[in-house]
Design a protein around this motif. Structure first.
Motif, short mmCIF file in Angstrom:
data_model
loop_
_atom_site.label_atom_id
_atom_site.label_comp_id
_atom_site.label_asym_id
_atom_site.label_seq_id
_atom_site.Cartn_x
_atom_site.Cartn_y
_atom_site.Cartn_z
N MET A 1 0.84 -1.19 0.00
CA MET A 1 0.00 0.00 0.00
C MET A 1 0.88 1.24 0.00
O MET A 1 2.00 1.20 0.49
N THR A 2 0.37 2.32 -0.53
CA THR A 2 1.22 3.49 -0.74
C THR A 2 0.77 4.67 0.09
O THR A 2 -0.40 4.96 0.22
N GLY A 3 1.80 5.38 0.66
CA GLY A 3 1.56 6.68 1.27
C GLY A 3 0.75 6.65 2.55
O GLY A 3 0.25 5.64 3.00
N GLY A 4 0.66 7.85 3.22
CA GLY A 4 -0.13 7.99 4.42
C GLY A 4 -1.58 8.25 4.09
O GLY A 4 -2.00 8.24 2.93
N GLY A 5 -2.40 8.51 5.17
CA GLY A 5 -3.83 8.70 4.97
C GLY A 5 -4.15 9.87 4.05
O GLY A 5 -5.00 9.74 3.16
N GLN A 6 -3.47 11.00 4.25
CA GLN A 6 -3.75 12.18 3.42
C GLN A 6 -3.38 11.92 1.96
O GLN A 6 -4.12 12.29 1.05
N SER A 7 -2.23 11.27 1.77
CA SER A 7 -1.80 10.95 0.41
C SER A 7 -2.78 10.00 -0.26
O SER A 7 -3.12 10.16 -1.44
N ARG A 8 -3.22 8.99 0.47
CA ARG A 8 -4.17 8.02 -0.09
C ARG A 8 -5.48 8.70 -0.47
O ARG A 8 -6.08 8.42 -1.51
N ASN A 9 -5.95 9.62 0.38
CA ASN A 9 -7.20 10.31 0.10
C ASN A 9 -7.08 11.22 -1.13
O ASN A 9 -8.03 11.38 -1.89
N LEU A 10 -5.90 11.81 -1.33
CA LEU A 10 -5.68 12.65 -2.51
C LEU A 10 -5.68 11.80 -3.78
O LEU A 10 -6.24 12.19 -4.80
N ILE A 11 -5.07 10.62 -3.69
CA ILE A 11 -5.09 9.69 -4.82
C ILE A 11 -6.52 9.27 -5.12
O ILE A 11 -6.95 9.23 -6.28
N LEU A 12 -7.28 8.97 -4.06
CA LEU A 12 -8.69 8.59 -4.25
C LEU A 12 -9.47 9.70 -4.93
O LEU A 12 -10.26 9.45 -5.86
N ALA A 13 -9.23 10.94 -4.50
CA ALA A 13 -9.92 12.09 -5.12
C ALA A 13 -9.56 12.22 -6.59
O ALA A 13 -10.43 12.48 -7.44
N ALA A 14 -8.28 12.03 -6.91
CA ALA A 14 -7.84 12.12 -8.31
C ALA A 14 -8.55 11.08 -9.17
O ALA A 14 -9.02 11.38 -10.29
N MET A 15 -8.65 9.85 -8.67
CA MET A 15 -9.28 8.78 -9.44
C MET A 15 -10.79 8.99 -9.57
O MET A 15 -11.38 8.66 -10.60
N ILE A 16 -11.39 9.56 -8.53
CA ILE A 16 -12.83 9.83 -8.60
C ILE A 16 -13.13 10.86 -9.69
O ILE A 16 -14.06 10.68 -10.49
N PHE A 17 -12.33 11.92 -9.75
CA PHE A 17 -12.56 12.92 -10.80
C PHE A 17 -12.31 12.35 -12.19
O PHE A 17 -13.00 12.70 -13.15
N ALA A 18 -11.33 11.45 -12.29
CA ALA A 18 -11.04 10.84 -13.59
C ALA A 18 -12.23 10.03 -14.08
O ALA A 18 -12.69 10.21 -15.21
N VAL A 19 -12.74 9.14 -13.23
CA VAL A 19 -13.83 8.28 -13.68
C VAL A 19 -15.18 8.98 -13.66
O VAL A 19 -16.14 8.50 -14.28
N ALA A 20 -15.27 10.12 -12.95
CA ALA A 20 -16.55 10.84 -12.87
C ALA A 20 -17.07 11.18 -14.26
O ALA A 20 -18.28 11.18 -14.50
N MET A 21 -16.15 11.46 -15.20
CA MET A 21 -16.58 11.79 -16.56
C MET A 21 -17.36 10.64 -17.18
O MET A 21 -18.35 10.84 -17.89
N THR A 22 -16.89 9.40 -16.94
CA THR A 22 -17.57 8.25 -17.53
C THR A 22 -18.94 8.05 -16.91
O THR A 22 -19.89 7.68 -17.60
N PHE A 23 -19.05 8.31 -15.59
CA PHE A 23 -20.35 8.19 -14.93
C PHE A 23 -21.30 9.30 -15.40
O PHE A 23 -22.47 9.05 -15.68
N ILE A 24 -20.78 10.53 -15.44
CA ILE A 24 -21.61 11.66 -15.87
C ILE A 24 -22.16 11.43 -17.27
O ILE A 24 -23.33 11.70 -17.55
N ASP A 25 -21.33 10.89 -18.15
CA ASP A 25 -21.75 10.72 -19.53
C ASP A 25 -22.84 9.68 -19.70
O ASP A 25 -23.59 9.74 -20.66
N GLN A 26 -22.92 8.72 -18.78
CA GLN A 26 -23.97 7.72 -18.89
C GLN A 26 -25.34 8.31 -18.66
O GLN A 26 -26.32 7.87 -19.26
N THR A 27 -25.44 9.33 -17.80
CA THR A 27 -26.74 9.89 -17.46
C THR A 27 -27.03 11.21 -18.17
O THR A 27 -28.16 11.46 -18.57
N ILE A 28 -26.02 12.03 -18.34
CA ILE A 28 -26.26 13.35 -18.91
C ILE A 28 -26.71 13.25 -20.36
O ILE A 28 -27.54 14.02 -20.83
N VAL A 29 -26.20 12.24 -21.09
CA VAL A 29 -26.61 12.05 -22.48
C VAL A 29 -28.02 11.50 -22.55
O VAL A 29 -28.81 11.85 -23.43
#
Length: 511
Positions: A1-29
């Motif tokens: 596992m990588t990094g401390g709690g804050q680092s892990r949460n930042l990574i999680l946030a980055a991945m959420i914004f990345a995949v959010a586009m794919t989720f948004i596109d399923q409904t917005i269209v």
């Protein structure tokens, strides 16, 4: 596992914004589908392909994306996927009117799907690698829950943007992509990967098999089930997928390590995901169509229908994720499938009343069912893989999910059009039309449902509601079938962490 709690949460946030586009596109269209159809002059089948082409591309290329992530590097593939997705979104928003419209938007929806296919497995693999096994349920509940919450913004935002221009529903992905890229650079996620040869023969087989089989189901509503072309496309597509399986067994460095399906929990979780995904993405399209045609709502008002679904989804996703960490996947998956079946069945019983207020709790219940089971089933499946194959395992589960979503949209779309045609014929005959005229008119309007909400006659709204009721009842039956598979196929108990040897990690510089 990588990094401390804050680092892990930042990574999680980055991945959420990345995949959010794919989720948004399923409904917005889905919300903008009637307006896109009207403005570009698409047939009902044409606008369905504008949605389905994206799902089809995802299904065909997810395995490729997962394999690339494990062999080239997860961070590289997330970054590339975000850029491709955002660029294709911009081009969808620039679709010209006229004869080129349908080919243009479908082509760039395919490219969008390709971007999502190389982004999503890598992003999910990064999250899985970043968090320890006993923390993954909670982390991925946040991952799917917040992504789902951002998706819930999609229908509302899409409704308002559509009133300005439907093109903006694609352009909204660009600022999301920029945020994702900035967060990736700041968080610098580090994962393991292992260079290997790419199996292009396997890629050709699975992409062709998925495309042909789904094409057959999709076109069945136009060509008719009596058409030899429909059965030929489905049969050849299925045959190619069978050939793909046996070719992969004999390939030294396969696109998909098909032996992973010998792991019982992995197989069962993918069966559950495949069954439930026949419902999950199609419900956005059909609920949006029902809200605008059956209830006579504007696109922005129709977004509220999906918002209720996501209220249930987001809340239940958090509960299901924590339950996964404590007691394993079986309980939340079974509970979710049962709740989903009950929710869709109750919802089906209310749609013909054309009163949205009576449907709200049933929609929340249906969304809660999906929220309970989706994260735990996906997480438990990926947990079964070696950490050197998280991308591949994610690619497999996403291939199954999106292939099933494509089939679900095609099959349920066929049911909707068939039922709508039948009810419209009955209504027109009751109004004094001859049977021949009624069938001709019904065939035309069941394929072309555009127009302002004020111009839709009451009888057609009611007929569309009855057709939607049939679709929702089938959805309830599908969720019940998934519950049966989960009850008899999954074993109770939480999974234990298995120690693995250390491997080299990715470099700190983005490639």
């Amino acid at each position: 596992m990588t990094g401390g709690g804050q680092s892990r949460n930042l990574i999680l946030a980055a991945m959420i914004f990345a995949v959010a586009m794919t989720f948004i596109d399923q409904t917005i269209v889905s919300i903008a589908a009637p307006e896109i159809q009207k403005q570009l002059g698409l047939t009902s089948t044409g606008v369905q392909w504008a949605i389905n082409a994206y799902l089809l591309s995802l299904a065909a290329l997810f395995a490729f994306g997962g394999r690339l992530a494990d062999t080239v590097g997860h961070r590289k593939m997330v970054t590339l996927g975000v850029v491709v997705f955002a660029a294709a979104s911009a081009m969808c928003g620039l679709t010209p009117k006229g004869s080129l419209a349908e080919a243009w938007i479908v082509t760039f929806r395919v490219i969008q799907g390709a971007g999502g296919a190389i982004m999503f497995p890598a992003a999910l693999a990064i999250v899985v690698h970043t968090f320890a096994l006993h923390e993954r349920g909670k982390a991925l509940a946040i991952f799917f829950g917040i992504a789902g919450g951002l998706t819930a913004i999609g229908p509302i935002l899409g409704g308002y943007l559509t009133q300005w221009t439907w093109r903006a529903i694609f352009w909204v992905n660009i600022p999301v992509a920029i945020i994702a890229l900035v967060l990736i650079v700041i968080s610098k996620p580090v994962t393991v990967h292992r260079p290997a040869r790419m199996d292009y023969r396997g890629l050709a087989l699975i992409a062709s098999g998925v495309a042909l089989s789904v094409f057959g189901f999709q076109e069945s509503s136009i060509w008719g089930w009596s058409s030899p072309g429909i059965w030929l496309a489905i049969a050849v597509g299925m045959a190619l997928l069978i050939v793909f399986y046996f070719v992969e067994l004999r390939t030294p460095s396969p696109l998909i390590e098909v032996n992973i399906f010998r792991i019982r929990p992995f197989l069962v979780e993918n069966l559950v995901l495949g069954i439930t995904m026949l419902v999950f993405v199609p419900v956005f399209f059909f609920a949006s169509e029902y809200a605008q045609i059956g209830l006579g709502k504007t696109p922005s008002e129709a977004g509220l229908v999906l918002l209720y679904f996501f209220i249930g989804f987001v809340i239940a996703a958090q509960i299901g994720g924590r339950m996964l960490d404590r007691v394993g996947a079986k309980r939340p998956v079974v509970i979710g499938c049962v709740l989903g079946a009950v929710g869709f069945w109750l919802w089906a019983g209310k749609v013909v009343k054309l009163d949205f207020s009576s449907q709200e709790l049933d929609i929340v219940l249906a969304g809660a069912g999906m929220g309970f089971m989706l994260g735990p089933a996906s997480t438990d499946a990926v947990n079964r893989a070696s950490r050197l194959a998280y991308g591949e395992a994610t690619g497999i589960t996403q291939t199954v999910r999106n292939y099933a979503a494509s089939l679900g949209l095609a099959i349920l779309g066929t049911i909707l059009i068939s039922q709508l045609h039948s009810h419209v014929v009955t209504s027109l005959i009751a109004q004094g039309q001859s049977s021949a005229v009624a069938h001709t008119v019904a065939s035309h309007i069941s394929q072309s449902q555009s127009g302002s909400v004020s111009s839709i006659p009451h009888y057609f709204r009611l007929d569309f509601a009855y057709a939607t009721r049939s679709v929702l009842r089938v959805m309830a039956a599908i969720m019940a079938a998934a519950a049966v598979v989960a009850v008899f196929g999954l074993r109770a108990g939480a999974q234990e962490e298995v120690a693995e040897p250390a491997e080299d990690t990715e470099g700190e510089v983005l490639a």
